[in-house]
Design an enzyme around this catalytic site. Structure first.
Site, PDB file in Angstrom:
ATOM      1  N   GLU A 209      33.977  45.038  36.795  1.00 39.71           N
ATOM      2  CA  GLU A 209      33.850  44.719  38.215  1.00 39.71           C
ATOM      3  C   GLU A 209      35.125  45.076  38.970  1.00 39.71           C
ATOM      4  O   GLU A 209      36.224  45.058  38.412  1.00 39.71           O
ATOM      5  CB  GLU A 209      33.576  43.219  38.386  1.00 39.71           C
ATOM      6  CG  GLU A 209      32.360  42.731  37.618  1.00 39.71           C
ATOM      7  CD  GLU A 209      32.285  41.223  37.497  1.00 39.71           C
ATOM      8  OE1 GLU A 209      31.312  40.739  36.916  1.00 39.71           O
ATOM      9  OE2 GLU A 209      33.221  40.530  37.983  1.00 39.71           O
ATOM     10  N   LYS A 211      38.375  44.669  40.997  1.00 35.99           N
ATOM     11  CA  LYS A 211      39.361  43.613  41.196  1.00 35.99           C
ATOM     12  C   LYS A 211      39.931  43.775  42.599  1.00 35.99           C
ATOM     13  O   LYS A 211      40.628  44.740  42.887  1.00 35.99           O
ATOM     14  CB  LYS A 211      40.486  43.669  40.169  1.00 35.99           C
ATOM     15  CG  LYS A 211      41.416  42.467  40.303  1.00 35.99           C
ATOM     16  CD  LYS A 211      42.563  42.497  39.362  1.00 35.99           C
ATOM     17  CE  LYS A 211      43.301  41.159  39.413  1.00 35.99           C
ATOM     18  NZ  LYS A 211      43.634  40.742  40.793  1.00 35.99           N
ATOM     19  N   ARG A 216      41.269  34.233  45.724  1.00 35.18           N
ATOM     20  CA  ARG A 216      40.225  33.595  44.918  1.00 35.18           C
ATOM     21  C   ARG A 216      39.633  32.420  45.689  1.00 35.18           C
ATOM     22  O   ARG A 216      40.358  31.627  46.308  1.00 35.18           O
ATOM     23  CB  ARG A 216      40.836  33.105  43.604  1.00 35.18           C
ATOM     24  CG  ARG A 216      39.851  32.563  42.566  1.00 35.18           C
ATOM     25  CD  ARG A 216      39.230  33.671  41.773  1.00 35.18           C
ATOM     26  NE  ARG A 216      38.412  33.181  40.663  1.00 35.18           N
ATOM     27  CZ  ARG A 216      38.832  33.103  39.403  1.00 35.18           C
ATOM     28  NH1 ARG A 216      40.066  33.462  39.078  1.00 35.18           N
ATOM     29  NH2 ARG A 216      38.012  32.679  38.452  1.00 35.18           N
ATOM     30  N   ARG A 231      42.315  28.936  44.768  1.00 33.26           N
ATOM     31  CA  ARG A 231      42.620  28.970  43.337  1.00 33.26           C
ATOM     32  C   ARG A 231      43.252  27.657  42.877  1.00 33.26           C
ATOM     33  O   ARG A 231      43.003  27.186  41.768  1.00 33.26           O
ATOM     34  CB  ARG A 231      43.573  30.137  43.053  1.00 33.26           C
ATOM     35  CG  ARG A 231      44.051  30.230  41.622  1.00 33.26           C
ATOM     36  CD  ARG A 231      45.136  31.284  41.490  1.00 33.26           C
ATOM     37  NE  ARG A 231      44.608  32.606  41.764  1.00 33.26           N
ATOM     38  CZ  ARG A 231      44.098  33.406  40.839  1.00 33.26           C
ATOM     39  NH1 ARG A 231      44.028  32.995  39.586  1.00 33.26           N
ATOM     40  NH2 ARG A 231      43.659  34.603  41.162  1.00 33.26           N
ATOM     41  N   GLU A 260      35.879  35.988  45.419  1.00 27.55           N
ATOM     42  CA  GLU A 260      37.105  36.449  46.057  1.00 27.55           C
ATOM     43  C   GLU A 260      36.776  36.753  47.512  1.00 27.55           C
ATOM     44  O   GLU A 260      35.634  37.067  47.855  1.00 27.55           O
ATOM     45  CB  GLU A 260      37.601  37.722  45.367  1.00 27.55           C
ATOM     46  CG  GLU A 260      39.019  38.100  45.699  1.00 27.55           C
ATOM     47  CD  GLU A 260      39.952  37.939  44.513  1.00 27.55           C
ATOM     48  OE1 GLU A 260      41.148  38.189  44.680  1.00 27.55           O
ATOM     49  OE2 GLU A 260      39.477  37.534  43.444  1.00 27.55           O
ATOM     50  N   PHE A 295      31.418  36.724  42.088  1.00 23.37           N
ATOM     51  CA  PHE A 295      31.296  37.363  40.777  1.00 23.37           C
ATOM     52  C   PHE A 295      30.845  36.405  39.680  1.00 23.37           C
ATOM     53  O   PHE A 295      30.677  36.811  38.531  1.00 23.37           O
ATOM     54  CB  PHE A 295      32.600  38.048  40.359  1.00 23.37           C
ATOM     55  CG  PHE A 295      33.849  37.215  40.474  1.00 23.37           C
ATOM     56  CD1 PHE A 295      34.093  36.150  39.634  1.00 23.37           C
ATOM     57  CD2 PHE A 295      34.794  37.533  41.439  1.00 23.37           C
ATOM     58  CE1 PHE A 295      35.234  35.406  39.735  1.00 23.37           C
ATOM     59  CE2 PHE A 295      35.967  36.798  41.551  1.00 23.37           C
ATOM     60  CZ  PHE A 295      36.194  35.727  40.693  1.00 23.37           C
ATOM     61  N   ARG A 366      42.839  31.082  30.010  1.00 22.99           N
ATOM     62  CA  ARG A 366      43.118  32.509  30.028  1.00 22.99           C
ATOM     63  C   ARG A 366      42.909  33.018  28.610  1.00 22.99           C
ATOM     64  O   ARG A 366      43.807  33.021  27.773  1.00 22.99           O
ATOM     65  CB  ARG A 366      44.541  32.785  30.483  1.00 22.99           C
ATOM     66  CG  ARG A 366      44.839  34.264  30.733  1.00 22.99           C
ATOM     67  CD  ARG A 366      46.314  34.506  31.009  1.00 22.99           C
ATOM     68  NE  ARG A 366      46.832  33.712  32.089  1.00 22.99           N
ATOM     69  CZ  ARG A 366      46.719  34.015  33.372  1.00 22.99           C
ATOM     70  NH1 ARG A 366      46.074  35.100  33.726  1.00 22.99           N
ATOM     71  NH2 ARG A 366      47.225  33.226  34.295  1.00 22.99           N
ATOM     72  N   LYS A 372      41.869  41.825  32.960  1.00 23.91           N
ATOM     73  CA  LYS A 372      42.096  42.566  34.201  1.00 23.91           C
ATOM     74  C   LYS A 372      42.903  43.829  33.922  1.00 23.91           C
ATOM     75  O   LYS A 372      43.776  43.852  33.048  1.00 23.91           O
ATOM     76  CB  LYS A 372      42.802  41.689  35.235  1.00 23.91           C
ATOM     77  CG  LYS A 372      44.139  41.136  34.811  1.00 23.91           C
ATOM     78  CD  LYS A 372      44.682  40.171  35.850  1.00 23.91           C
ATOM     79  CE  LYS A 372      45.990  39.538  35.372  1.00 23.91           C
ATOM     80  NZ  LYS A 372      46.513  38.535  36.332  1.00 23.91           N
TER      81      LYS A 372
END
Length: 507
Positions: A209, A211, A216, A231, A260, A295, A366, A372
């Site tokens: 996708e 970025k 966010r 975020r 986003e 997303f 994470r 990313k």
């Protein structure tokens, strides 16, 4: 609990690189805290007071000229009450009221306590007590499974409340914390890779996708009630009415969306990041319109989806948001992923995110399920100064002042260099020791906090890009700058120019 106990623990945590030692010290502190004080203790340790915005900045704090207490008397509860008063001060006379509150707090604190409080209030407390370490400390102090504590924190979005429940609640209270429409959760985070092909090797078949270079957002809707969060889980609903109206029109009664947003220029291209962020800080201005791209979806009409694979979530996302979905493809073909990355960059975006289609939504984590990929730029810049470190870096010269060469003389000072940013990222202990020994040899002058240097040392800096900035004379600032290493083979005359950096600005 005495504030001095908290400060002493923070100093011990900041002085060690051992994760286990940090956890032990924090667990001991939390086990001794009064239940009512636990959220305040957590907020101070994270340099994110539970009150949120306090309405104070460095200028107001540095203007104080107060004699500190000789011995500790402040409790965490008293500090928390003072922060409550700061956060609620408003209207005519609020600046004077905040100054009075700060002055009283400073006079009752010892010098060490005040140093800690200032850094905690300004978000500059770097002790290594990050959320992951604190979650493990909560589990240790409460004798609860770490996985259960972590999930409760993710789904509540509140580490302080999670700590209170874990340390004071019954065995089943943590397990009872679940996804709730209207209560934001910690966002899933992404690892990094150099190329889309490398990312696919980690994820396998994936959704690749765009970025975006935006902000966010997490959006919750229950009927006509819509909440939009950042975020960091700050509520910005009142600042983004266009996003609220878009979500109200979607074919769902209850929904939680991850996405986003950014503002677009007249040609439909993305505006610079700081222009999008200016809308987040604006209470009234509506000149820039924000466009959302979604997303992921975590909940739809009574059905929690966070434990479902991404493939299932994407099907629901397509059904609910339609054209508001972020551009992307599902593929395991490296060539297709590379092409989408080129398309994203050509459209003015940052790169791509590659997401394993079989992975659940890991709130607040994470891992390797999201990766990313965006270009990394490097520049050779000159060190103009360095600030003394705090916490574990106390006694070392740390935060670098970075300058670009200006051969035109349009922006620079008398030495021919113009400041473009600061960074302490990427500095190893070895580099910190070297800087602290070497920089005085190049010193031009100093203040209590900073040693200023003659422009003689060149350092290679990696950045994610640049942005417009009225703060620096050249009108440009580095984004996410980190040190790669010193270039002793280069002279300052070979450093990159401010014109090179300015050429990266969109428009």
């Amino acid at each position: 609990m005495m504030l001095a106990e908290l400060v002493s623990t923070a100093d011990r945590v900041g002085a060690t690189s051992s994760r286990l030692a940090k956890i032990d010290a924090l667990a001991d502190l939390l086990s001794r805290a009064d239940p009512a004080e636990i959220p305040a203790v957590m907020g101070l340790l994270l340099a994110a007071p539970r009150q949120g915005r306090l309405g104070v900045g460095w200028r107001g704090i540095s203007a104080l000229d107060i004699a500190h207490a000789d011995s500790p008397t402040l409790t965490v509860g008293e500090v928390d009450q003072a922060l409550d008063a700061l956060a609620t001060a408003s209207g005519t006379g609020s600046a004077a009221a905040r100054s009075g509150i700060l002055g009283d707090l400073a006079s009752r604190a010892t010098a060490a306590e005040w140093d800690f409080l200032v850094r905690a209030m300004l978000g500059e407390l770097r002790t290594g007590a990050l959320s992951g370490v604190l979650l493990d400390a909560i589990a240790r102090a409460a004798d609860r499974p770490a996985a259960v504590v972590r999930r409760a924190a993710m789904l509540s979005g509140d580490l302080g409340e999670t700590a209170r429940i874990a340390l004071t609640g019954d065995e089943g209270d943590l397990e009872a914390v679940g996804l709730q429409v209207g209560r934001p959760v910690l966002p899933m985070l992404a690892a990094t890779a150099a190329t889309p092909s490398a990312a696919l090797e980690v994820t396998g078949r994936a959704s690749v996708e765009y970025k975006l270079d935006g902000a966010r957002i997490q959006v919750h809707r229950h009927g006509d009630e819509v909440g939009v969060y950042t975020r960091s889980l700050a509520d910005i609903t009142h600042r983004v009415p266009e996003i609220v109206e878009i979500v109200r029109a979607l074919p769902a009664h209850d929904v939680i969306l991850d996405g986003e947003t950014l503002s677009l220029d007249e040609d439909g291209g993305p505006r610079p990041f700081q222009e999008t962020m200016s809308r987040f800080g604006a209470e009234v201005s509506r000149e820039l319109v924000l466009r959302p791209w979604f997303f992921d979806v975590l909940h739809v009409d009574g059905r929690d989806l966070i434990d479902e694979p991404l493939s299932v979530r994407l099907a629901e996302l397509e059904r609910v948001v339609g054209d508001w979905r972020i551009p992307g493809i599902v593929t395991d073909d490296a060539d297709a992923a590379e092409q989408l990355s080129r398309d994203a960059l050509a459209a003015g975006h940052e790169g791509v995110v590659v997401k394993a289609v079989d992975a659940p939504y890991a709130a607040g984590r994470r891992g390797k399920s999201w990766v990313k990929v965006k270009p990394v730029l490097t520049f050779d810049l000159v060190v103009l100064g360095a600030e003394w470190g705090s916490g574990r870096r106390r006694g070392w010269l740390s935060n670098l002042h970075l300058g670009a060469r200006d051969p035109s003389g349009e922006f620079a000072d008398a030495d021919g260099y113009v400041m473009v940013g600061k960074t302490f990222k990427g500095l190893t202990d070895e580099l910190l020791r070297w800087q602290t020994a070497e920089f005085p040899e190049h010193e031009s002058h100093r203040t209590a906090s900073t040693v200023f240097l003659r422009p003689e040392l060149v350092v290679e800096i990696a950045v994610d890009g640049v942005q417009r900035s009225p703060r620096y004379p050249g009108g440009v600032a580095l984004r996410f700058a980190r040190v790669k290493g010193y270039r002793q083979d280069k002279s300052p005359a070979e450093a990159d120019t401010i014109q090179t950096l300015r050429s990266l600005l969109r428009g």
